[in-house]
Design a protein around this motif. Sequence first.
Motif, PDB file in Angstrom:
ATOM      1  N   ARG A  80       8.875  12.532   7.609  1.00 41.82           N
ATOM      2  CA  ARG A  80       8.372  12.388   8.980  1.00 41.82           C
ATOM      3  C   ARG A  80       6.972  11.767   8.980  1.00 41.82           C
ATOM      4  NH1 ARG A  80       5.097  15.277  11.906  1.00 41.82           N
ATOM      5  NH2 ARG A  80       5.150  17.089  10.542  1.00 41.82           N
ATOM      6  N   LEU A  81       6.109  12.230   8.065  1.00 43.08           N
ATOM      7  CA  LEU A  81       4.745  11.704   8.022  1.00 43.08           C
ATOM      8  C   LEU A  81       4.708  10.268   7.498  1.00 43.08           C
ATOM      9  CD1 LEU A  81       2.947  14.920   6.772  1.00 43.08           C
ATOM     10  CD2 LEU A  81       2.707  13.858   9.031  1.00 43.08           C
ATOM     11  N   GLN A  82       5.589   9.950   6.549  1.00 43.87           N
ATOM     12  CA  GLN A  82       5.594   8.574   6.033  1.00 43.87           C
ATOM     13  C   GLN A  82       6.157   7.593   7.049  1.00 43.87           C
ATOM     14  OE1 GLN A  82       7.050   8.878   1.738  1.00 43.87           O
ATOM     15  NE2 GLN A  82       5.044   7.877   1.656  1.00 43.87           N
ATOM     16  N   ASN A  83       6.745   8.131   8.108  1.00 40.07           N
ATOM     17  CA  ASN A  83       7.213   7.304   9.215  1.00 40.07           C
ATOM     18  C   ASN A  83       6.343   7.543  10.459  1.00 40.07           C
ATOM     19  OD1 ASN A  83       9.238   5.413  10.142  1.00 40.07           O
ATOM     20  ND2 ASN A  83       9.906   7.049  11.509  1.00 40.07           N
ATOM     21  N   GLY A  84       5.160   8.110  10.241  1.00 37.96           N
ATOM     22  CA  GLY A  84       4.355   8.571  11.372  1.00 37.96           C
ATOM     23  C   GLY A  84       3.520   7.499  12.050  1.00 37.96           C
ATOM     24  N   PRO A 105       6.239   4.488  -0.840  1.00 38.14           N
ATOM     25  CA  PRO A 105       5.041   4.707  -1.666  1.00 38.14           C
ATOM     26  C   PRO A 105       4.079   5.687  -1.009  1.00 38.14           C
ATOM     27  CG  PRO A 105       4.878   2.615  -0.513  1.00 38.14           C
ATOM     28  CD  PRO A 105       6.248   3.144  -0.216  1.00 38.14           C
ATOM     29  N   MET A 106       3.528   6.592  -1.821  1.00 33.43           N
ATOM     30  CA  MET A 106       2.534   7.526  -1.285  1.00 33.43           C
ATOM     31  C   MET A 106       1.297   7.542  -2.160  1.00 33.43           C
ATOM     32  SD  MET A 106       4.438  11.189  -1.913  1.00 33.43           S
ATOM     33  CE  MET A 106       5.429  11.472  -3.369  1.00 33.43           C
ATOM     34  N   GLY A 161       0.806  -1.217   0.000  1.00 35.29           N
ATOM     35  CA  GLY A 161       0.000   0.000   0.000  1.00 35.29           C
ATOM     36  C   GLY A 161       0.839   1.268   0.000  1.00 35.29           C
ATOM     37  N   THR A 162       0.366   2.283   0.721  1.00 35.60           N
ATOM     38  CA  THR A 162       1.047   3.579   0.782  1.00 35.60           C
ATOM     39  C   THR A 162       1.239   3.968   2.239  1.00 35.60           C
ATOM     40  OG1 THR A 162      -1.064   4.773   0.694  1.00 35.60           O
ATOM     41  CG2 THR A 162       0.039   4.345  -1.409  1.00 35.60           C
ATOM     42  N   LEU A 163       2.234   4.825   2.475  1.00 37.07           N
ATOM     43  CA  LEU A 163       2.586   5.232   3.836  1.00 37.07           C
ATOM     44  C   LEU A 163       2.327   6.723   4.043  1.00 37.07           C
ATOM     45  CD1 LEU A 163       6.030   3.386   4.309  1.00 37.07           C
ATOM     46  CD2 LEU A 163       3.727   2.570   4.870  1.00 37.07           C
ATOM     47  N   GLY A 164       1.869   7.063   5.222  1.00 36.82           N
ATOM     48  CA  GLY A 164       1.778   8.469   5.599  1.00 36.82           C
ATOM     49  C   GLY A 164       0.385   9.063   5.581  1.00 36.82           C
ATOM     50  N   ASP A 165      -0.569   8.351   5.010  1.00 39.14           N
ATOM     51  CA  ASP A 165      -1.918   8.930   4.875  1.00 39.14           C
ATOM     52  C   ASP A 165      -2.542   9.245   6.233  1.00 39.14           C
ATOM     53  OD1 ASP A 165      -1.752   8.567   2.081  1.00 39.14           O
ATOM     54  OD2 ASP A 165      -2.446   6.500   2.259  1.00 39.14           O
ATOM     55  N   GLY A 177       8.194 -10.602   8.437  1.00 35.26           N
ATOM     56  CA  GLY A 177       7.139  -9.603   8.258  1.00 35.26           C
ATOM     57  C   GLY A 177       6.789  -8.943   9.569  1.00 35.26           C
ATOM     58  N   ILE A 178       6.261  -7.725   9.463  1.00 34.43           N
ATOM     59  CA  ILE A 178       5.797  -6.963  10.631  1.00 34.43           C
ATOM     60  C   ILE A 178       4.751  -5.990  10.113  1.00 34.43           C
ATOM     61  CG2 ILE A 178       7.531  -5.115  10.399  1.00 34.43           C
ATOM     62  CD1 ILE A 178       7.806  -5.176  13.483  1.00 34.43           C
ATOM     63  N   ASP A 179       3.843  -5.554  10.969  1.00 30.47           N
ATOM     64  CA  ASP A 179       2.931  -4.513  10.491  1.00 30.47           C
ATOM     65  C   ASP A 179       3.451  -3.148  10.921  1.00 30.47           C
ATOM     66  OD1 ASP A 179       2.106  -4.557  13.213  1.00 30.47           O
ATOM     67  OD2 ASP A 179       0.092  -3.919  12.658  1.00 30.47           O
ATOM     68  N   ILE A 180       3.111  -2.145  10.132  1.00 29.72           N
ATOM     69  CA  ILE A 180       3.662  -0.800  10.362  1.00 29.72           C
ATOM     70  C   ILE A 180       2.641  -0.002  11.152  1.00 29.72           C
ATOM     71  CG2 ILE A 180       4.710   1.219   9.285  1.00 29.72           C
ATOM     72  CD1 ILE A 180       5.124  -0.507   6.767  1.00 29.72           C
TER      73      ILE A 180
END
Lengths: 311, 311
Positions: free
Chosen positions: B249-253, B233-234, B157-161, B203-206
């Motif tokens: 920062r947000l994609q690692n939020g 990915p965004m 998927g995408t990160l940071g949303d 594997g791990i969930d974010i």
Amino acid sequence: MDEFALIRRYFAALTPAHPAVALGIGDDCALLTPPPGEQLAISSDTLIAGRHFPRDTAPADIGHKALAVNLSDLAAMGAQPLAFTLALTLPQADEAWLAAFAEGLGALARASGMALIGGDTTRGPLSISITVLGSVPPGRALRRDGAQPGDLVCVTGTLGDAALALQQLQVGQSPDPVLRARLDRPSPRNAAGLALRGLAHAGIDISDGLCGDLGHVLDASGLGAELQVGQLPMSDAFARSVMPAQRLRLQNGGDDYELCLCLPPAALAQARAACGALPLSVVGRVVAAPGLRMLDASGAPLPAPDSYQHF
Amino acid sequence: MDEFALIRRYFAALTPAHPAVALGIGDDCALLTPPPGEQLAISSDTLIAGRHFPRDTAPADIGHKALAVNLSDLAAMGAQPLAFTLALTLPQADEAWLAAFAEGLGALARASGMALIGGDTTRGPLSISITVLGSVPPGRALRRDGAQPGDLVCVTGTLGDAALALQQLQVGQSPDPVLRARLDRPSPRNAAGLALRGLAHAGIDISDGLCGDLGHVLDASGLGAELQVGQLPMSDAFARSVMPAQRLRLQNGGDDYELCLCLPPAALAQARAACGALPLSVVGRVVAAPGLRMLDASGAPLPAPDSYQHF
């Protein structure tokens, strides 16, 4: 201290290796190998500060009680304790509090043969939510729906100690230490629950008060019961401190974590032997007519006291 | 309304009969018949109002999210969802709130094939603690300790949303509905987790942010990784709204509930096919040297952003 340091320091090694635990604390999930051919018994109970224990309760006692009330649900099913998860919400990461809490929790877990396999720590108002897992052979669990007309209604131990201690605390009295220990460090009746499998027709633990909890058994079984309130067992400490007019209300006050069992009269002697040093008292009889009737020593009916209200 | 009426009305029939559930809600414990020969995957997660979801979150979304974050832990292990318990603490028994909460929770439970088997309701500050149970064949779980040097680091998927939506809410902006939905109603990646068993090494969930969560995999595996932050990915909605300086920062939020996987390069095509319509992006590579290095598009090192702090 971050969550992971907290878990490593206080919880990761709280319980020893357990043969059923293939993977313990530290991954997204724990992995459990269920005992072959057995069913898993699962229950969750939450304790909230100021509601399920006095706010000044010692942290070691909170740790003990949080697991004890969950173990009591396994006892009531006749399930062998296996493992548990801990969801702990804390106002702050107070290391002295955590060390004492973990000590009380861990001592009971080790004594019960339970492995702590995971959970969650979050910041918020103090509450402890535990999920326990146990095992039981198919068809052998002590369910609520198995009572039969003519069964004896029996309870383990004594009733009312915790409710009397709480009432005394609420009016500023200092309870007898025996009563206070029954409130803060209840002893779940797991050995009795296991020993009564195959003897009792139905079982439940007395967490909300005998009348309400027995009422669940009767509802599930489509039956009624007569209770002899003069037969409700009481401890010496309770008998010394209680005012007679309050006795019935307090003996139905909940937080006892004793077991209420319905068993055929022919099984009573064997059931008492199975309970060992733990007293098993006959307090009534299951009847076909629905409803719970409370009778005094003369056989006259009494009004049923209220059960614990969650809302 | 007492606890038992509340449970009967909103929760007792929330999920349909499930073949693994021998006894559901209504006894001291539920009884589960584990799939023969499989291991059980177990995880608990708590959501606290104002900490894990905005206080104005719709109750149906709270019900969805409380189960989704737990399902995400099963996804990260590659475990088949089976059943869950719900420990619900509420300030009061608000029937409209309960009906909506149960609707959101139940819809996701039914869509995931999960049975609600028990739990507890207590009065107190709003929090939801769920324990999920899933099954996985022995040796097939996606653990954190299986990464190997040379593995690709991939994310679904995408990160940071969710982090961007939360930041916008915190400064009084109204987030794009796509972003807000990612915060309030995350989609756990259970189909992908199941499909990637046997393909991914780890594997791990974010949930706490990619760097911290990938760091757990690397720690458990005794390895390091290089991350190409330009490859994270965004979504289109994120790309439209984010300020470039805040992107990393947000994609690692955190709060993404995507999966981070380590898999051998030869398995990438098959892994992408297994994920179907869900994008699987390569964002880095596992290396033998411990530590996580973030690299920009030119290969220059960047400082790692902070992960979510539970305390």
